[in-house]
Design a protein around this motif. Structure first.
Motif, PDB file in Angstrom:
ATOM      1  N   ASP A 244     -44.628  38.493 -41.986  1.00 56.35           N
ATOM      2  CA  ASP A 244     -44.399  37.222 -42.673  1.00 56.35           C
ATOM      3  C   ASP A 244     -43.501  37.365 -43.891  1.00 56.35           C
ATOM      4  N   GLY A 245     -42.656  38.394 -43.916  1.00 51.41           N
ATOM      5  CA  GLY A 245     -41.677  38.550 -44.978  1.00 51.41           C
ATOM      6  C   GLY A 245     -42.211  39.026 -46.310  1.00 51.41           C
ATOM      7  N   ILE A 246     -43.435  39.533 -46.312  1.00 55.10           N
ATOM      8  CA  ILE A 246     -44.068  39.966 -47.563  1.00 55.10           C
ATOM      9  C   ILE A 246     -43.448  41.254 -48.083  1.00 55.10           C
ATOM     10  N   SER A 247     -43.078  42.160 -47.205  1.00 50.90           N
ATOM     11  CA  SER A 247     -42.455  43.409 -47.622  1.00 50.90           C
ATOM     12  C   SER A 247     -41.332  43.745 -46.652  1.00 50.90           C
ATOM     13  N   ILE A 248     -40.557  44.763 -47.039  1.00 53.97           N
ATOM     14  CA  ILE A 248     -39.388  45.119 -46.244  1.00 53.97           C
ATOM     15  C   ILE A 248     -39.158  46.624 -46.311  1.00 53.97           C
ATOM     16  N   TYR A 249     -38.634  47.196 -45.237  1.00 49.40           N
ATOM     17  CA  TYR A 249     -38.227  48.598 -45.228  1.00 49.40           C
ATOM     18  C   TYR A 249     -36.819  48.700 -45.816  1.00 49.40           C
ATOM     19  N   VAL A 250     -36.596  49.706 -46.641  1.00 53.39           N
ATOM     20  CA  VAL A 250     -35.258  50.021 -47.125  1.00 53.39           C
ATOM     21  C   VAL A 250     -34.814  51.262 -46.369  1.00 53.39           C
ATOM     22  N   ARG A 251     -33.734  51.118 -45.595  1.00 51.67           N
ATOM     23  CA  ARG A 251     -33.213  52.234 -44.809  1.00 51.67           C
ATOM     24  C   ARG A 251     -32.343  53.109 -45.714  1.00 51.67           C
ATOM     25  N   GLY A 252     -32.881  54.250 -46.098  1.00 50.47           N
ATOM     26  CA  GLY A 252     -32.173  55.164 -46.981  1.00 50.47           C
ATOM     27  C   GLY A 252     -32.581  54.970 -48.431  1.00 50.47           C
ATOM     28  N   ASP A 253     -32.064  55.841 -49.279  1.00 53.85           N
ATOM     29  CA  ASP A 253     -32.358  55.788 -50.712  1.00 53.85           C
ATOM     30  C   ASP A 253     -31.566  54.647 -51.341  1.00 53.85           C
ATOM     31  N   PRO A 254     -32.243  53.708 -52.024  1.00 52.36           N
ATOM     32  CA  PRO A 254     -31.524  52.593 -52.630  1.00 52.36           C
ATOM     33  C   PRO A 254     -30.660  52.986 -53.824  1.00 52.36           C
ATOM     34  N   GLY A 255     -30.783  54.225 -54.286  1.00 46.76           N
ATOM     35  CA  GLY A 255     -29.984  54.667 -55.413  1.00 46.76           C
ATOM     36  C   GLY A 255     -30.520  54.127 -56.727  1.00 46.76           C
ATOM     37  N   GLY A 256     -29.729  54.327 -57.760  1.00 48.57           N
ATOM     38  CA  GLY A 256     -30.164  53.930 -59.084  1.00 48.57           C
ATOM     39  C   GLY A 256     -31.148  54.934 -59.649  1.00 48.57           C
ATOM     40  N   HIS A 257     -31.390  54.815 -60.925  1.00 47.72           N
ATOM     41  CA  HIS A 257     -32.272  55.758 -61.590  1.00 47.72           C
ATOM     42  C   HIS A 257     -33.206  55.042 -62.572  1.00 47.72           C
ATOM     43  N   LEU A 258     -32.632  54.155 -63.365  1.00 48.88           N
ATOM     44  CA  LEU A 258     -33.395  53.477 -64.411  1.00 48.88           C
ATOM     45  C   LEU A 258     -34.572  52.692 -63.851  1.00 48.88           C
ATOM     46  N   TRP A 259     -34.354  51.911 -62.798  1.00 52.48           N
ATOM     47  CA  TRP A 259     -35.425  51.085 -62.238  1.00 52.48           C
ATOM     48  C   TRP A 259     -36.564  51.947 -61.720  1.00 52.48           C
ATOM     49  N   LYS A 260     -36.232  53.130 -61.198  1.00 54.36           N
ATOM     50  CA  LYS A 260     -37.268  54.022 -60.675  1.00 54.36           C
ATOM     51  C   LYS A 260     -38.142  54.536 -61.810  1.00 54.36           C
ATOM     52  N   ILE A 261     -37.522  54.865 -62.933  1.00 49.23           N
ATOM     53  CA  ILE A 261     -38.272  55.330 -64.097  1.00 49.23           C
ATOM     54  C   ILE A 261     -39.154  54.209 -64.637  1.00 49.23           C
ATOM     55  N   LEU A 262     -38.567  53.029 -64.827  1.00 48.58           N
ATOM     56  CA  LEU A 262     -39.300  51.905 -65.407  1.00 48.58           C
ATOM     57  C   LEU A 262     -40.465  51.449 -64.540  1.00 48.58           C
ATOM     58  N   SER A 263     -40.317  51.593 -63.231  1.00 43.36           N
ATOM     59  CA  SER A 263     -41.392  51.159 -62.334  1.00 43.36           C
ATOM     60  C   SER A 263     -42.323  52.304 -61.953  1.00 43.36           C
ATOM     61  N   GLY A 264     -42.063  53.493 -62.514  1.00 40.52           N
ATOM     62  CA  GLY A 264     -42.921  54.641 -62.232  1.00 40.52           C
ATOM     63  C   GLY A 264     -42.748  55.185 -60.834  1.00 40.52           C
ATOM     64  N   GLU A 265     -41.589  54.961 -60.233  1.00 38.65           N
ATOM     65  CA  GLU A 265     -41.361  55.383 -58.856  1.00 38.65           C
ATOM     66  C   GLU A 265     -40.584  56.685 -58.751  1.00 38.65           C
ATOM     67  N   GLU A 266     -40.346  57.342 -59.880  1.00 42.61           N
ATOM     68  CA  GLU A 266     -39.619  58.607 -59.822  1.00 42.61           C
ATOM     69  C   GLU A 266     -40.487  59.696 -60.445  1.00 42.61           C
ATOM     70  N   PHE A 267     -40.558  60.823 -59.769  1.00 47.90           N
ATOM     71  CA  PHE A 267     -41.303  61.963 -60.287  1.00 47.90           C
ATOM     72  C   PHE A 267     -40.473  62.661 -61.348  1.00 47.90           C
ATOM     73  N   SER A 268     -41.125  63.310 -62.293  1.00 46.86           N
ATOM     74  CA  SER A 268     -40.397  64.126 -63.255  1.00 46.86           C
ATOM     75  C   SER A 268     -39.975  65.416 -62.571  1.00 46.86           C
ATOM     76  N   ASP A 269     -39.037  66.136 -63.174  1.00 51.14           N
ATOM     77  CA  ASP A 269     -38.503  67.359 -62.563  1.00 51.14           C
ATOM     78  C   ASP A 269     -39.579  68.382 -62.246  1.00 51.14           C
TER      79      ASP A 269
END
Length: 154
Positions: A100-125
């Motif tokens: 019902d359009g609630i979520s979507i698959y992203v094929r591949g890495d969407p790129g970017g860096h800042l949004w991943k940090i701000l949303s907690g979606e990136e691991f630290s080194d």
């Protein structure tokens, strides 16, 4: 008309992580566009307006990559409403959502860096030493890897 991005649903079950050649952001990654918006290098009004269709009192769009960007922006508290254009129908071949359009698959890495940090979606080194793109994603309830390099976002 203006709507909250979270009030609009995806019409497809997956999107490419890169904008197509016919867009103003041709070949740019959707996450990089999101980063540009977060940094103030672009504005919501720099992105082409999303077209929406009312299907049984639910708003859907065929502009799924742009919606992904706007929903992430809203999740980060940087967008409340966006301008939309109302249309009459979505071509049946584009209406492929299975949830019902609630979520979507992203094929591949969407790129970017800042949004991943701000949303907690990136691991630290120190949490991830692998260079594989799938290793930079967290595995909480907001997203999950289907094992094939695709990511489901709510």
């Amino acid at each position: 008309m203006r709507l909250r991005p979270s009030d609009i649903r995806f019409c497809q079950d997956s999107i490419n992580s890169v904008f197509d050649k016919n867009s103003e952001h041709a070949y740019g990654r959707i996450g990089e566009t999101l980063d540009d918006l977060l940094r103030g290098d672009s504005d919501v009004y720099d992105i082409p307006t999303i077209t929406v269709v009312d299907v049984d009192d639910v708003w859907y769009t065929t502009d799924n990559r742009r919606l992904w960007v706007f929903q992430k922006l809203e999740d980060l508290g940087r967008c409340k409403k966006i301008p939309v254009i109302e249309d009459d129908e979505i071509p049946p071949k584009k209406f492929t959502t299975e949830n019902d359009g609630i979520s979507i698959y992203v094929r591949g890495d969407p790129g970017g860096h800042l949004w991943k940090i701000l949303s907690g979606e990136e691991f630290s080194d120190d949490e991830s030493s692998s260079s594989e793109s799938s290793d930079i994603w967290s595995s909480d309830d907001d997203e999950s890897d289907d094992g094939d390099g695709h990511y489901r976002y709510k």
